[in-house]
Design an enzyme around this catalytic site. Structure first.
Site, PDB file in Angstrom:
ATOM      1  N   CYS A   1       6.608 -29.253  30.260  1.00  0.00           N
ATOM      2  CA  CYS A   1       6.789 -29.962  31.517  1.00  0.00           C
ATOM      3  C   CYS A   1       8.143 -30.667  31.429  1.00  0.00           C
ATOM      4  O   CYS A   1       8.350 -31.501  30.562  1.00  0.00           O
ATOM      5  CB  CYS A   1       5.677 -30.990  31.720  1.00  0.00           C
ATOM      6  SG  CYS A   1       6.085 -32.153  33.047  1.00  0.00           S
TER       7      CYS A   1
ATOM      8  N   TYR B   1      -4.579 -19.567 -13.874  1.00  0.00           N
ATOM      9  CA  TYR B   1      -5.805 -18.874 -14.310  1.00  0.00           C
ATOM     10  C   TYR B   1      -5.603 -17.699 -15.256  1.00  0.00           C
ATOM     11  O   TYR B   1      -6.554 -17.063 -15.656  1.00  0.00           O
ATOM     12  CB  TYR B   1      -6.596 -18.382 -13.093  1.00  0.00           C
ATOM     13  CG  TYR B   1      -5.765 -17.653 -12.060  1.00  0.00           C
ATOM     14  CD1 TYR B   1      -5.242 -16.404 -12.323  1.00  0.00           C
ATOM     15  CD2 TYR B   1      -5.522 -18.236 -10.820  1.00  0.00           C
ATOM     16  CE1 TYR B   1      -4.482 -15.745 -11.376  1.00  0.00           C
ATOM     17  CE2 TYR B   1      -4.761 -17.586  -9.876  1.00  0.00           C
ATOM     18  CZ  TYR B   1      -4.243 -16.341 -10.153  1.00  0.00           C
ATOM     19  OH  TYR B   1      -3.486 -15.701  -9.220  1.00  0.00           O
TER      20      TYR B   1
ATOM     21  N   LYS C   1     -15.714 -11.616  -2.226  1.00  0.00           N
ATOM     22  CA  LYS C   1     -15.216 -12.380  -1.076  1.00  0.00           C
ATOM     23  C   LYS C   1     -16.366 -13.069  -0.345  1.00  0.00           C
ATOM     24  O   LYS C   1     -17.366 -12.427  -0.018  1.00  0.00           O
ATOM     25  CB  LYS C   1     -14.520 -11.433  -0.087  1.00  0.00           C
ATOM     26  CG  LYS C   1     -13.254 -10.808  -0.633  1.00  0.00           C
ATOM     27  CD  LYS C   1     -12.050 -11.695  -0.359  1.00  0.00           C
ATOM     28  CE  LYS C   1     -10.794 -10.970  -0.764  1.00  0.00           C
ATOM     29  NZ  LYS C   1      -9.696 -11.057   0.118  1.00  0.00           N
TER      30      LYS C   1
ATOM     31  N   CYS D   1       1.451 -34.187  36.175  1.00  0.00           N
ATOM     32  CA  CYS D   1       2.404 -34.656  37.180  1.00  0.00           C
ATOM     33  C   CYS D   1       2.772 -33.559  38.173  1.00  0.00           C
ATOM     34  O   CYS D   1       3.608 -33.771  39.049  1.00  0.00           O
ATOM     35  CB  CYS D   1       3.664 -35.201  36.511  1.00  0.00           C
ATOM     36  SG  CYS D   1       4.693 -33.912  35.805  1.00  0.00           S
TER      37      CYS D   1
ATOM     38  N   GLU E   1     -14.561 -17.620 -11.807  1.00  0.00           N
ATOM     39  CA  GLU E   1     -13.573 -18.588 -11.317  1.00  0.00           C
ATOM     40  C   GLU E   1     -13.553 -18.547  -9.802  1.00  0.00           C
ATOM     41  O   GLU E   1     -13.955 -17.556  -9.202  1.00  0.00           O
ATOM     42  CB  GLU E   1     -12.168 -18.221 -11.826  1.00  0.00           C
ATOM     43  CG  GLU E   1     -12.014 -18.323 -13.314  1.00  0.00           C
ATOM     44  CD  GLU E   1     -10.759 -17.618 -13.805  1.00  0.00           C
ATOM     45  OE1 GLU E   1      -9.751 -17.603 -13.065  1.00  0.00           O
ATOM     46  OE2 GLU E   1     -10.808 -17.061 -14.907  1.00  0.00           O
TER      47      GLU E   1
ATOM     48  N   ASP F   1      -6.838 -19.430  -2.342  1.00  0.00           N
ATOM     49  CA  ASP F   1      -6.104 -18.707  -1.317  1.00  0.00           C
ATOM     50  C   ASP F   1      -4.724 -19.334  -1.119  1.00  0.00           C
ATOM     51  O   ASP F   1      -4.574 -20.311  -0.404  1.00  0.00           O
ATOM     52  CB  ASP F   1      -6.896 -18.760  -0.008  1.00  0.00           C
ATOM     53  CG  ASP F   1      -6.542 -17.591   0.893  1.00  0.00           C
ATOM     54  OD1 ASP F   1      -5.851 -16.668   0.421  1.00  0.00           O
ATOM     55  OD2 ASP F   1      -6.946 -17.620   2.066  1.00  0.00           O
TER      56      ASP F   1
ATOM     57  N   CYS G   1       2.388 -28.671  35.754  1.00  0.00           N
ATOM     58  CA  CYS G   1       1.887 -29.681  34.823  1.00  0.00           C
ATOM     59  C   CYS G   1       0.574 -30.283  35.334  1.00  0.00           C
ATOM     60  O   CYS G   1       0.504 -30.737  36.470  1.00  0.00           O
ATOM     61  CB  CYS G   1       2.926 -30.785  34.630  1.00  0.00           C
ATOM     62  SG  CYS G   1       2.338 -32.103  33.558  1.00  0.00           S
TER      63      CYS G   1
ATOM     64  N   CYS H   1       6.524 -38.108  33.753  1.00  0.00           N
ATOM     65  CA  CYS H   1       5.228 -37.531  33.403  1.00  0.00           C
ATOM     66  C   CYS H   1       4.503 -38.495  32.456  1.00  0.00           C
ATOM     67  O   CYS H   1       4.964 -38.754  31.351  1.00  0.00           O
ATOM     68  CB  CYS H   1       5.460 -36.160  32.768  1.00  0.00           C
ATOM     69  SG  CYS H   1       3.975 -35.251  32.380  1.00  0.00           S
TER      70      CYS H   1
ATOM     71  N   LYS I   1     -11.602 -18.124  -6.306  1.00  0.00           N
ATOM     72  CA  LYS I   1     -10.415 -17.381  -5.872  1.00  0.00           C
ATOM     73  C   LYS I   1      -9.664 -18.262  -4.880  1.00  0.00           C
ATOM     74  O   LYS I   1     -10.108 -18.495  -3.767  1.00  0.00           O
ATOM     75  CB  LYS I   1     -10.826 -16.064  -5.215  1.00  0.00           C
ATOM     76  CG  LYS I   1      -9.653 -15.163  -4.884  1.00  0.00           C
ATOM     77  CD  LYS I   1     -10.145 -13.768  -4.524  1.00  0.00           C
ATOM     78  CE  LYS I   1      -9.016 -12.781  -4.345  1.00  0.00           C
ATOM     79  NZ  LYS I   1      -8.147 -13.068  -3.225  1.00  0.00           N
TER      80      LYS I   1
END
Ligand code: AMP
Ligand code: ZN
Length: 664
Positions: free
Chosen positions: A420, A221, A308, A405, A110, A114, A402, A426, A112
């Site tokens: 900012c 499962y 894995k 600006c 099967e 996550d 920034c 801006c 796996k």
């Protein structure tokens, strides 16, 4: 047909369509037809509360609040899995188990998944409980939240056993995850980092209605119980599927370890096309009698092992770091990488999130970095290859001003993001705010797109969203790619948007943290923009789901003279700044001035319906009992501390029937 039969019929039909859509991924009617039937069911259920059923498809929208999750022992322990990383590891595993059992061994392979593991208990075909894994011996009761996940069957079909547990994984598919993040960015929240943590975080949300909005999925499962008529793992997957569970089709029954390797090799490549994250393969001895013989170690079954996948990772050079300014002024550092191929695509950029992340990675321009990509939109930098660091590299200093600006950046205490503060001057903030204003869920202005907004701002034709309403055809025609017809459409589209209802206008204003739901709540509660602007922070926080963060942000917005001026201009042009008369229908003043607390579980109405009834009749819902509370609508299982507090303060309790009578 009696009303009761009709309700039952609707429930059955809707359950079946729900199953087709969410379990089989194969809808047979349109969303519209589904919604129409669901609405009919909802209104019948509201009218005939005596036919209430906690497992009705209408209950998927949630509404139950869990203050703290009860810890409950698992009937059967939830083990973890031993890991393997190579064919050698798997051969060793097979040798170990061959010494313990006789006969040929078949394996079920099967994927796996996550996500967050979950254990569901069914009795008489009804979902009665959902527990998280917890420490394996006991887990948290998250039933109310899990019931909102559409692929979890509330009622089973076929020849299911009287009582059993089934285990699986709650996952958040990439598409839904990415969409959730787009919405978060829209309202100025930081995006979630990965689907797995978001899935497990979702299970622990207090408001199940919030969980219902998240596109979670549940993949099963493992069947477990005493009277289940199966003899193999593969057979039990098939059974579970027949009872209505979502069991991915990838599972395969094989006769040898070589075939296991084939399965692994196939999915190591093809998993990238799956809608959700997988981090490996689980190999299980198929025969349940053999499984029983093998048994468990202290931590995990001997009959199963996880393999894995190696995370797809590449290393490449960090050429530079650039800084992006978002609509809310949030600064996001972005890594510009030497282009490199990863999992089938060319990666050039990766998000660095914020200053903390840069510091944590100690990432420097010129470094060789490791990049990983899941199904999220932007790949992640996992680490720096310190062996390859150049001797003359410099520590990265986050920018102080920034990039657009040149205003000095600020960083609020407890926040990861730099901002900012030049709200009105801006460029990317101005453009972003107007783009948000015209977007589909906001003012939905036809004939005007995000790029045109940028052109209009850059041409000096508009500076804030209220300026849109003064645009003329003659002004826009000279713009790039703008023909007479499209100029007409643009001006017309803007004019039409004045009929957009107040709650969407409120969302369109782009107040930080005020997303669609919050805008709706505020609009319903206060009914007009003046009332919201006048509300104190404390007052705002009395509105359901509004916390200090949102309240402060709303106040901040209306403190600005500039914003007030813009709103006055919107009013002048006819934009809806109060709730329309239609929505006020069915509303009374019967509870005016009353502050009401809802507590416990109710038989005939949901908590959400109660809240709406209170608000529609002019009352206020508060989440905590104080001396100001007028009365408490109390259902079953009211918390003992609330009860005590009510007694202390002498606050009257009334039950749901008394309440319904009051507003009749
Ligand atoms: P680990 O958390 O690394 O110990 O891995 C064990 C976990 O993998 C289990 O608790 C499950 O939540 C999860 N898992 C995902 N897919 C499967 C699957 N097909 N079979 C068994 N466990 C799985
Ligand atoms: Zn700026």
């Amino acid at each position: 047909m009696t009303i009761k039969e009709h309700i039952q019929e609707l429930r059955n039909i809707l359950s079946e369509h729900n199953y087709n859509y969410y379990v089989l991924d194969n809808p047979t009617i349109s969303d519209y037809e589904f919604d129409t039937m669901l609405k009919e069911l909802q209104s019948l259920e509201a009218e005939y509360p005596e036919f209430y059923d906690p497992n009705s498809p209408s209950q998927r929208v949630g509404g139950e609040i869990t203050k703290s999750f009860e810890t409950i022992p698992h009937d059967y322990r939830m083990y973890s899995l031993d890991n393997s990383y190579s064919t050698e590891d798997l051969k060793d595993w097979e040798n170990r188990i061959k010494k313990l059992i006789d006969g040929a061994i078949q394996y079920t392979c099967e994927l796996k998944y996550d996500g967050a593991s979950i254990s569901l208990t069914y009795e008489n075909g009804i979902l009665i409980r959902a527990l998280t894994r917890g420490d394996g011996v006991q887990g948290d009761n998250v039933t109310a939240n899990v019931k909102t996940i559409k692929s979890v069957p509330l009622k089973l079909k076929g020849d299911f056993p009287l009582k059993f547990d089934i285990r699986g994984e709650i996952v958040l598919p990439f598409a839904g995850f990415n969409k959730m993040n787009e919405e978060r960015i829209e309202i100025g929240e930081e995006p979630y980092r990965n689907p797995r943590n978001t899935a497990s975080g979702s299970l622990k949300l207090q408001d199940s209605a919030e969980v219902a909005k998240r596109p979670l999925d549940c993949l099963l499962y493992h069947l477990i119980g005493t009277n289940i008529d199966v003899t193999s793992q593969f057979g039990s997957l098939e059974k579970a599927r027949q009872w209505g569970f979502k069991v991915p089709k990838a599972a395969k029954l094989v006769n040898s370890l070589d075939e296991v390797f084939e399965f692994i090799n196939y999915w190591d490549i093809h998993r990238h096309n799956l809608p959700y994250e997988t981090d490996g393969v689980v190999i299980k001895v198929n025969n349940l009698a053999q499984q029983e013989e093998l048994g468990y170690t202290a931590k995990s079954p001997r009959w199963a092992i996880a393999y894995k996948f190696k995370a797809e990772q590449v290393s490449t050079k960090l050429n530079s770091i650039s800084y992006q300014v978002g609509r809310t002024g949030a600064i996001t550092p972005v890594a510009n990488l030497e282009p490199v191929e990863l999992a089938g695509t060319i990666v050039k950029r990766a998000s660095l999130h914020n200053a903390d992340q840069i510091e944590k990675l100690d990432i420097r321009v010129g470094d060789e970095v490791f990049v990983e990509k899941g199904g999220e939109i932007i790949p992640k930098i996992i680490a720096v290859d310190l062996n390859k660091r150049l001797p003359d590299s410099h520590v990265t200093n986050f920018i102080s001003h920034c990039p657009e600006c040149n205003t000095e950046l600020v960083r609020q205490e407890g926040e990861a993001q730099h901002y900012c503060p030049n709200y009105n001057g801006c460029k990317p903030q101005i453009i972003g705010r107007i783009q948000h204003f015209i977007s589909r869920k906001a003012m939905d202005i036809e004939g005007l797109g995000g790029e045109t907004v940028a052109l209009l701002v850059n041409a000096g034709l508009i500076n804030n969203y209220s300026d849109l309403y003064e645009l003329t055809k003659e002004e826009v025609i000279p713009l790039e790619r703008m023909a007479e017809k499209s100029a007409d459409n643009l001006v017309e589209g803007i004019k039409e948007s004045i009929s957009i209802p107040f709650e969407r206008v409120l969302y369109a204003l782009g107040i930080r943290y005020v997303g669609e739901t919050v805008a709706k709540k505020l609009a319903r509660h206060y009914k007009s923009i003046e009332a919201i602007a006048k509300a104190t922070e404390e007052d705002l926080m009395n509105v359901d789901e509004i916390g200090i963060k949102i309240a402060a942000s709303v106040q901040e917005f209306f403190k600005s003279d500039e914003n007030i001026k813009i709103i006055e201009r919107l009013r002048l042009f006819g934009v809806q700044l109060e709730i329309s008369a239609d929505l006020l229908k069915g509303q009374t003043d019967k509870l005016k001035g009353e502050i009401i607390v809802i507590s416990g579980v109710f038989e005939t109405v949901s908590r959400d319906e109660l809240k709406k009834l209170i608000e529609d009749n002019g009352g206020k819902v508060s989440s905590s009992i104080s001396s100001k509370t007028s009365f408490i609508v109390a259902g079953d299982n009211m918390g003992p501390s609330k009860k005590q507090k009510a007694e202390q303060l002498n606050i009257p309790l009334i039950n749901e029937n008394e309440f319904l009578h009051k507003i009749k």
